[in-house]
Structures are given as structure tokens and as C-alpha cells.
Design a protein around this motif. Structure first.
Motif, PDB file in Angstrom:
ATOM      1  N   TRP A 176      23.909  12.976   7.981  1.00 18.20           N
ATOM      2  CA  TRP A 176      24.130  14.456   7.733  1.00 18.20           C
ATOM      3  C   TRP A 176      23.077  15.232   6.717  1.00 18.20           C
ATOM      4  O   TRP A 176      22.566  16.369   7.146  1.00 18.20           O
ATOM      5  CB  TRP A 176      25.537  14.718   7.615  1.00 18.20           C
ATOM      6  CG  TRP A 176      25.851  16.126   7.486  1.00 18.20           C
ATOM      7  CD1 TRP A 176      25.363  17.088   8.103  1.00 18.20           C
ATOM      8  CD2 TRP A 176      27.147  16.528   6.926  1.00 18.20           C
ATOM      9  NE1 TRP A 176      25.989  18.312   7.773  1.00 18.20           N
ATOM     10  CE2 TRP A 176      26.913  18.090   7.062  1.00 18.20           C
ATOM     11  CE3 TRP A 176      27.952  16.185   6.031  1.00 18.20           C
ATOM     12  CZ2 TRP A 176      28.068  19.110   6.527  1.00 18.20           C
ATOM     13  CZ3 TRP A 176      29.069  17.003   5.219  1.00 18.20           C
ATOM     14  CH2 TRP A 176      28.950  18.514   5.637  1.00 18.20           C
ATOM     15  N   THR A 197      20.397  18.150   7.378  1.00 15.55           N
ATOM     16  CA  THR A 197      20.538  19.313   6.537  1.00 15.55           C
ATOM     17  C   THR A 197      19.253  19.704   5.828  1.00 15.55           C
ATOM     18  O   THR A 197      18.706  20.561   5.944  1.00 15.55           O
ATOM     19  CB  THR A 197      21.227  19.174   5.284  1.00 15.55           C
ATOM     20  OG1 THR A 197      22.807  18.750   5.750  1.00 15.55           O
ATOM     21  CG2 THR A 197      21.559  20.407   4.388  1.00 15.55           C
ATOM     22  N   LEU A 219      29.211  13.591  -3.815  1.00 19.71           N
ATOM     23  CA  LEU A 219      30.569  13.410  -3.894  1.00 19.71           C
ATOM     24  C   LEU A 219      31.122  12.968  -2.593  1.00 19.71           C
ATOM     25  O   LEU A 219      32.035  12.075  -2.574  1.00 19.71           O
ATOM     26  CB  LEU A 219      31.077  14.859  -4.256  1.00 19.71           C
ATOM     27  CG  LEU A 219      32.576  15.111  -4.509  1.00 19.71           C
ATOM     28  CD1 LEU A 219      32.851  14.267  -5.503  1.00 19.71           C
ATOM     29  CD2 LEU A 219      32.936  16.503  -4.619  1.00 19.71           C
ATOM     30  N   VAL A 230      22.329  21.127  -7.061  1.00 17.18           N
ATOM     31  CA  VAL A 230      23.498  21.795  -6.468  1.00 17.18           C
ATOM     32  C   VAL A 230      23.721  21.552  -4.843  1.00 17.18           C
ATOM     33  O   VAL A 230      24.667  21.195  -4.354  1.00 17.18           O
ATOM     34  CB  VAL A 230      23.278  23.507  -6.582  1.00 17.18           C
ATOM     35  CG1 VAL A 230      24.228  24.257  -5.499  1.00 17.18           C
ATOM     36  CG2 VAL A 230      23.607  23.912  -7.839  1.00 17.18           C
ATOM     37  N   GLU A 231      22.146  21.285  -4.315  1.00 18.79           N
ATOM     38  CA  GLU A 231      22.166  20.840  -3.044  1.00 18.79           C
ATOM     39  C   GLU A 231      22.817  19.399  -2.693  1.00 18.79           C
ATOM     40  O   GLU A 231      23.401  19.078  -1.891  1.00 18.79           O
ATOM     41  CB  GLU A 231      21.022  20.942  -2.359  1.00 18.79           C
ATOM     42  CG  GLU A 231      20.762  20.555  -0.848  1.00 18.79           C
ATOM     43  CD  GLU A 231      21.364  21.497  -0.004  1.00 18.79           C
ATOM     44  OE1 GLU A 231      20.808  22.686   0.091  1.00 18.79           O
ATOM     45  OE2 GLU A 231      22.449  21.018   0.542  1.00 18.79           O
ATOM     46  N   GLY A 264      25.464  10.467 -10.231  1.00 19.07           N
ATOM     47  CA  GLY A 264      25.253  11.427 -10.695  1.00 19.07           C
ATOM     48  C   GLY A 264      24.147  11.524 -11.845  1.00 19.07           C
ATOM     49  O   GLY A 264      23.359  12.231 -11.725  1.00 19.07           O
ATOM     50  N   MET A 281      24.768  17.425  -5.158  1.00 19.76           N
ATOM     51  CA  MET A 281      26.136  17.091  -5.401  1.00 19.76           C
ATOM     52  C   MET A 281      27.128  16.926  -4.510  1.00 19.76           C
ATOM     53  O   MET A 281      27.946  16.120  -4.605  1.00 19.76           O
ATOM     54  CB  MET A 281      26.463  18.425  -6.582  1.00 19.76           C
ATOM     55  CG  MET A 281      27.421  17.611  -7.626  1.00 19.76           C
ATOM     56  SD  MET A 281      26.930  16.123  -8.380  1.00 19.76           S
ATOM     57  CE  MET A 281      25.989  16.645  -9.601  1.00 19.76           C
ATOM     58  N   PRO A 282      27.178  18.160  -3.501  1.00 20.83           N
ATOM     59  CA  PRO A 282      28.271  18.059  -2.288  1.00 20.83           C
ATOM     60  C   PRO A 282      28.050  16.594  -1.766  1.00 20.83           C
ATOM     61  O   PRO A 282      29.092  15.696  -1.412  1.00 20.83           O
ATOM     62  CB  PRO A 282      27.963  18.987  -1.338  1.00 20.83           C
ATOM     63  CG  PRO A 282      27.252  20.037  -2.281  1.00 20.83           C
ATOM     64  CD  PRO A 282      26.360  19.273  -3.412  1.00 20.83           C
ATOM     65  N   PHE A 283      26.960  15.977  -1.168  1.00 18.05           N
ATOM     66  CA  PHE A 283      26.787  14.783  -0.705  1.00 18.05           C
ATOM     67  C   PHE A 283      26.996  13.688  -1.225  1.00 18.05           C
ATOM     68  O   PHE A 283      27.545  12.422  -0.861  1.00 18.05           O
ATOM     69  CB  PHE A 283      25.334  14.726   0.076  1.00 18.05           C
ATOM     70  CG  PHE A 283      25.069  16.093   1.067  1.00 18.05           C
ATOM     71  CD1 PHE A 283      25.357  15.653   2.517  1.00 18.05           C
ATOM     72  CD2 PHE A 283      24.530  17.064   0.792  1.00 18.05           C
ATOM     73  CE1 PHE A 283      25.357  16.541   3.464  1.00 18.05           C
ATOM     74  CE2 PHE A 283      24.288  18.127   1.862  1.00 18.05           C
ATOM     75  CZ  PHE A 283      24.596  17.725   3.332  1.00 18.05           C
ATOM     76  N   PHE A 322      16.752  15.327  -0.057  1.00 19.80           N
ATOM     77  CA  PHE A 322      16.467  16.586  -0.623  1.00 19.80           C
ATOM     78  C   PHE A 322      15.475  16.486  -1.545  1.00 19.80           C
ATOM     79  O   PHE A 322      14.299  17.131  -1.479  1.00 19.80           O
ATOM     80  CB  PHE A 322      17.676  17.014  -1.222  1.00 19.80           C
ATOM     81  CG  PHE A 322      18.850  17.414  -0.471  1.00 19.80           C
ATOM     82  CD1 PHE A 322      18.934  18.482   0.533  1.00 19.80           C
ATOM     83  CD2 PHE A 322      19.789  16.636  -0.535  1.00 19.80           C
ATOM     84  CE1 PHE A 322      19.680  18.572   1.532  1.00 19.80           C
ATOM     85  CE2 PHE A 322      21.067  16.576   0.389  1.00 19.80           C
ATOM     86  CZ  PHE A 322      20.939  17.723   1.331  1.00 19.80           C
ATOM     87  N   LEU A 380      33.296   9.534  -2.414  1.00 20.76           N
ATOM     88  CA  LEU A 380      34.777   9.812  -1.896  1.00 20.76           C
ATOM     89  C   LEU A 380      34.772   8.886  -0.637  1.00 20.76           C
ATOM     90  O   LEU A 380      36.019   8.081  -0.809  1.00 20.76           O
ATOM     91  CB  LEU A 380      35.152  11.184  -1.373  1.00 20.76           C
ATOM     92  CG  LEU A 380      35.348  12.193  -2.496  1.00 20.76           C
ATOM     93  CD1 LEU A 380      35.722  13.555  -1.829  1.00 20.76           C
ATOM     94  CD2 LEU A 380      36.389  11.875  -3.338  1.00 20.76           C
TER      95      LEU A 380
END
Lengths: 339, 258
Positions: free
Chosen positions: A103, A107, A23, A16-17, A223, A19-21, A275, A27
């Protein structure tokens, strides 16, 4: 049962931590891949080897790609005539020296900002050094994959003004794979020759569709690797007894070697590897975490298949050894003198 | 339901594209599920929850557009354009793995870490180890407003236990039974996270109780009111809570300390 729960919670937490990075990286790289023209970029690059190496390592800021996306871009850079120092500098530094990775590292390591800074500094230093070494070789072709070398040799030949009409497909020699009616793939074409042009030349509508396709493909591919990486991290945390991890992780040399080996095997994408490293932060030395974060994006198990499309195997071995030694040396200095 | 006769197509049916689409849709839905059900609080530090939530929205948007594209492709038999891609794992395995994990995530409820994990990771009363500086200075305020993590940070700055003797204390946490401690001591503990559950590490304070600690089984959540004292526990002279009141409480929504 408790251990299984801990492992699964850890696994999903990492997922979960990260996945946003992931993505965001996908992108960005998809958008830039289709909207930045590399040829113009190459024209702006300095020819001086050292400056070229530095410029090449900073190009990552424009192509925030992780180590899976940078090999095709480096290959295109080389095949379009970029100097070796630029291409190699880009290949080694781009997965780390880019805004998304910085970034993400920030984090993860908010309370150890030196890790974020040193990660960038070390990656730049190693990339520039190796790029300078490569620029000493005036003729790159003995180092390159035969296909890329052939392509480099042919780019010197001027392209005829009138294209010769294509001969009948029946008269061409080689091994072919028939796809949909009318389309075929020549299997013995060197990889670089069959590379499509930079998609920037295509119409906008098609570019947007290609971008979406790229997003889906990279999300799927990266992924899945992320899932495997998170599973390994969670398993190591839960299964390996703490005493072993502690004894390995506290030694200034063993911890670095262990983390480098782990980086090589796990092959986790550079946008999310901080992470992964974070889950070892409480027991491993800072130097070894840095070794993981610097070494992993440059060389890993997954990378080999990609690098083989660009270099010959002994060149890759040479890069591995050089990167490995430099990483070990720099992070050992951190362990012994800084932290 | 009536089965339609399959139409003749020039393009093969895009099973693999549909599998990809399903995987991305399922991942987006899983993140949305964590958001709505509040399970995200067990997995992430509050500062980063917006990232996961935005990723949920973006993934669902991508899957919506991709779904529309696929629908068009199947209906009009138009091929989906592709850049051609070098891949490491076979395509079916990648998307199958993503899909399987996302579906599993729907059925599995993540649980906050508990005493066994704390013992395995080693509970510390100091934030030393390889951690850098404490993230914030101690809040100035009455001692009874301090949480466990505030106490541990205070001790980290000034470790002499006698300095805190007789100060009022009111903290909550879960119970750990450290094996080498006498039966009338338990540890009240909390996991601290800075990013996500991966970097959770436990901190705790000893509590001296009347009677046996077996009255308060491991992982029970307690609210403890009392005074601070100095005592030797586990061969170490340290700060100990002498409780005047021990109340069992339910596990809080945000089980971690920050």
C-alpha cells in the motif's frame, strides 16, 4: 537559507507522509505477534523446498513486519522446527511482500504502477531462489549462529515429563547480570535459548499490555531510524549538486549501484522506504529505484546486527552477495529492456 | 511549592519509559498541530492528509493508554511488562531524537518551495523526464479555465505551440527568473506534487512582459490574464503568454498543483 528551508520542509514532509505507515506497520506486527501462534503456522507449511519457499515468502501477509521485526520471527520459526526454505523465504520476502508495504509503495508510486508490481515480483523471485539454495543444505547448523544451531540440535531430544528442579542459582556457572532482586540474566546464554516463548501462551490481559509495550518500543526504534533516513534524503537533495545526481542517476548501471549503496547505508524501514525513493524518482532510472526498494529490505547496515543473532557471519555475507547480484541483474534488465 | 520527600520504591523511577511516552505524545501532537494549523497543505497531497490525521489520533491514543499505565506503575510501584527488544540505537538516543524533532517541528513553519528550488530542480514545460503517463487527460473546456499544469499537460499531449496561438489564458503561479532568458521574460511556475513535498517538481510557462522583469521579483505570486503566442525563448521555440493584465496575489493556501 532558502536551501535550509527546502531541506527542512522536505524532511518534515517525508516524516509526515511516512509516519502513518510506520505506525500501521508497528500496530499490525504488535497485534499479530501476540495473537498468531507460529507453531500452528509451521504445522501447515509444505515440506517441499520450492513450495515451502513460496509459502514462506507469502507468510509476510500474516506478519506485516518490516525488516527489523522479521528477524526475531524468522528465528522463532527456525527454532520451532520450520524447514529452512520457509524460514529463509520469510526472512527475505516478508519485509516487502506484505499488505502495508504494498500500500505504501502504491501511495508513493501511483503514476508508475510497474514499480509496485515489479518490487513484489522481484522480491518474491529473489527470496524463493535463495530459500531453495538454502534448502539444498540438509544440515543447517554450520550456517547458523552457534546458539541457534545448538537449540536446533536440542529440540530433537524429548523433553522429560517431570522437570528437574532448578539448582540453586549459586551453583550455576556462567556470567550473570543482576537485575531487580530475584531476576538475573545469564550473559553467556546463546541468544536463541534466552528467547521468550511465543507470547501467545500468556493470558489476554498481559498480552494486551505486552502489545502496547511492543508498540512503544518499535515506534521509538523505527521512528528514530526514519528520522535519520529522512534527514539523509533531505540533505542529499539539497546539498549534492544536481549535475552530480543527474549524471549518476541517469546511467543504467551507475544509478543501480548508487541506489543499492544508498539502500545499504540508509537502512530505512521497508514500510516507509518508498517515500525515500520517491524523492529520487524524478532523476533516477526506474531500475535503480527498484534496486533500492528490493535490496534495502533484504540487507542493510542495520540488519547485520540482527542477522548475526541468527546466522554466522559468512552465511550473512553469502546472502548479501547473492541478493546483491540477483537485484543488480533483474533491475539492469528493467533499465535496459523495459523502461 | 513544597517538595515532597521521595518515597522509597522497590522499582526504580521509570525515567526512560517516561521519555518514550513523551516522544510518542509529542509526535502525535505535532501531527495534530499540522492538521489544525493547515500547515499540512505545504507538506502533503490532499489525498493523503487523512492518513497523517489518523496517525495523530492513534499516536495520541497510544500515548494516553501508555500514560495511564505509567501512572499506575509509579503510583502502585507495579512494573511495566516488557517483551525484551533488540535495538540498534541506544534507547535514550532514539526517544531523545524523536522528542527533539517533534518539539522543533512545533516551532518551525514549513514553507512551500520557491523559485530557487525550482531552478535547482530544473523547470520543465513538458512532463517528460522519467515521469510515466500524465495522470489525467486534459479537461475539455475553454482555454482560459486551464491552470498552468493543465497547459503543460495539454502541451505534453500536443506540443506544437502554433496550435494554441491567440487562445485566452488566465493562470496563477509564482515568478522565476531563469538566468539564460532575456530581461523581458519571466517564468510563471507551480510545483506539482503526487504524494508529498519530496516528489514536488516544478512546471512553468514563459510570460513576455513590457519592461524589465525586475519589476516582478522572484517568488512573487501573480495572476496573469492574456493570450497565447509562439516565441523563441532561451533558444527554444515555445508557447509564451502575452499578458494583458498582471496582478500580484497573495500565496494561496494550497501552493502546489496536483
Amino acid at each position: 537559507m532558502v536551501q535550509l528551508n527546502t531541506g527542512l520542509t522536505l524532511f518534515f514532509s517525508l516524516l509526515v507522509e511516512a509516519m502513518p505507515f510506520l505506525l500501521l506497520g508497528v500496530l499490525f506486527s504488535s497485534v499479530l505477534l501476540l495473537f498468531v501462534d507460529e507453531r500452528r503456522l509451521i504445522a501447515a507449511m509444505p515440506r517441499n523446498p520450492a513450495l515451502g519457499a513460496i509459502a514462506g515468502s507469502l507468510v509476510g501477509f500474516m506478519f506485516p513486519v518490516c525488516e527489523c521485526g522479521n528477524v526475531p520471527v524468522a528465528r522463532r520459526l527456525l527454532s520451532q522446527g520450520a524447514p529452512a526454505s520457509v524460514a529463509v523465504g520469510f526472512l527475505l520476502a516478508a519485509p516487502t511482500v506484505n499488505p502495508i508495504v504494498i500500500w505504501a509503495t502504491w501511495t508513493a508510486f501511483r503514476d508508475q504502477p510497474e514499480i509496485v508490481v515489479l518490487r513484489v515480483v522481484f522480491s518474491m523471485a529473489i527470496a524463493v531462489t535463495i530459500a531453495c539454495v538454502f534448502s539444498l543444505q540438509s544440515d543447517l547448523s554450520p550456517l547458523l549462529n552457534r546458539g541457534v544451531a545448538k537449540l536446533l540440535a536440542t529440540t530433537a531430544v524429548p523433553i522429560p515429563a517431570t522437570p528437574t528442579p532448578a539448582p540453586s542459582p549459586l551453583l550455576q556457572s556462567g556470567t550473570f547480570l543482576l537485575q531487580a532482586p530475584g531476576t538475573r540474566v545469564q550473559l553467556d546464554t546463546p541468544a536463541a535459548l534466552s528467547l521468550p516463548d511465543s507470547p501467545v501462551s500468556k493470558p489476554l490481559r498481559l498480552r494486551v499490555r505486552l502489545m502496547l509495550d511492543n508498540i512503544v518500543q518499535e515506534m521509538r526504534e523505527l521512528g528514530a531510524v526514519l528520522i535519520l533516513g529522512a534527514a539523509i534524503a533531505a540533505t542529499v537533495q539539497v546539498v549534492v549538486p544536481r549535475e552530480i545526481i543527474l549524471s549518476l542517476g541517469q546511467g543504467p548501471i551507475t544509478s543501480i549501484l548508487a541506489m543499492m549503496a544508498l539502500a545499504w547505508v540508509v537502512s530505512i524501514c521497508s514500510t516507509v522506504d518508498s517515500f525515500f525513493a520517491l524523492s529520487f524518482a524524478s532523476v533516477f532510472t526506474s531500475g535503480s529505484l527498484l534496486a533500492f526498494l528490493v535490496f534495502g529490505p533484504m540487507v542493510d547496515l542495520k540488519n547485520i546486527s540482527l542477522l548475526l543473532t541468527l546466522f554466522r557471519s559468512r552465511t550473512i555475507l553469502f546472502i548479501f552477495l547473492l541478493v546483491g547480484q540477483l537485484t543488480f541483474l533483474l533491475t539492469l534488465i528493467v533499465n535496459l529492456y523495459i523502461s | 511549592m513544597r517538595l515532597k520527600r521521595p518515597r522509597r520504591r522497590t522499582q526504580p523511577f521509570p525515567w526512560l519509559d517516561i521519555l518514550d511516552w513523551l516522544a510518542i505524545f509529542a509526535l502525535g501532537s505535532l501531527l495534530l498541530h499540522y492538521w489544525i494549523s493547515g500547515q499540512l497543505s505545504v507538506l502533503l497531497h490532499p489525498d493523503f492528509r487523512w492518513l497523517s490525521n489518523s496517525a495523530a489520533i492513534l499516536l495520541l491514543l497510544v500515548s494516553a493508554v501508555r500514560g495511564w499505565q505509567l501512572f499506575q506503575q509509579v503510583r502502585r510501584r507495579r512494573p511495566v511488562p516488557s517483551l525484551g527488544h533488540q535495538s540498534l540505537l541506544p534507547r535514550q538516543i532514539s526517544s531523545g531524537l524523536l522528542l527533539a524533532i517533534a518539539i522543533f517541528g512545533f516551532f518551525y513553519t514549513p514553507r512551500a518551495f520557491a523559485s530557487e528550488t525550482a531552478l535547482q530542480r530544473g523547470v520543465t514545460e513538458t512532463l517528460g523526464m522519467t515521469r510515466g503517463q500524465p495522470q489525467q487527460f486534459v479537461r475539455s473546456g475553454p482555454p482560459e479555465d486551464r491552470t498552468i499544469i493543465d497547459w503543460v499537460r495539454t502541451l505534453h499531449v500536443y506540443p506544437e505551440p502554433d496550435a494554441y496561438t491567440d487562445q485566452a489564458v488566465s493562470v496563477s503561479g509564482f515568478v522565476i527568473h531563469p538566468p539564460d532568458w532575456p530581461d523581458n521574460y519571466l517564468m510563471l511556475s507551480r510545483f506539482v506534487i503526487t504524494c508529498c513535498a519530496a516528489d514536488a517538481y516544478p512546471v512553468g510557462l514563459p510570460v513576455e512582459i513590457d519592461g524589465s522583469r525586475s519589476d516582478y521579483p522572484s517568488d512573487t505570486w501573480l495572476q496573469v490574464e492574456g493570450r497565447m503566442a509562439t516565441d523563441t525563448v532561451g533558444e527554444q521555440r515555445q508557447l509564451v503568454i502575452q499578458p494583458s493584465e498582471l496582478t500580484e496575489i497573495p500565496e494561496p493556501d494550497d501552493p502546489y498543483a496536483f
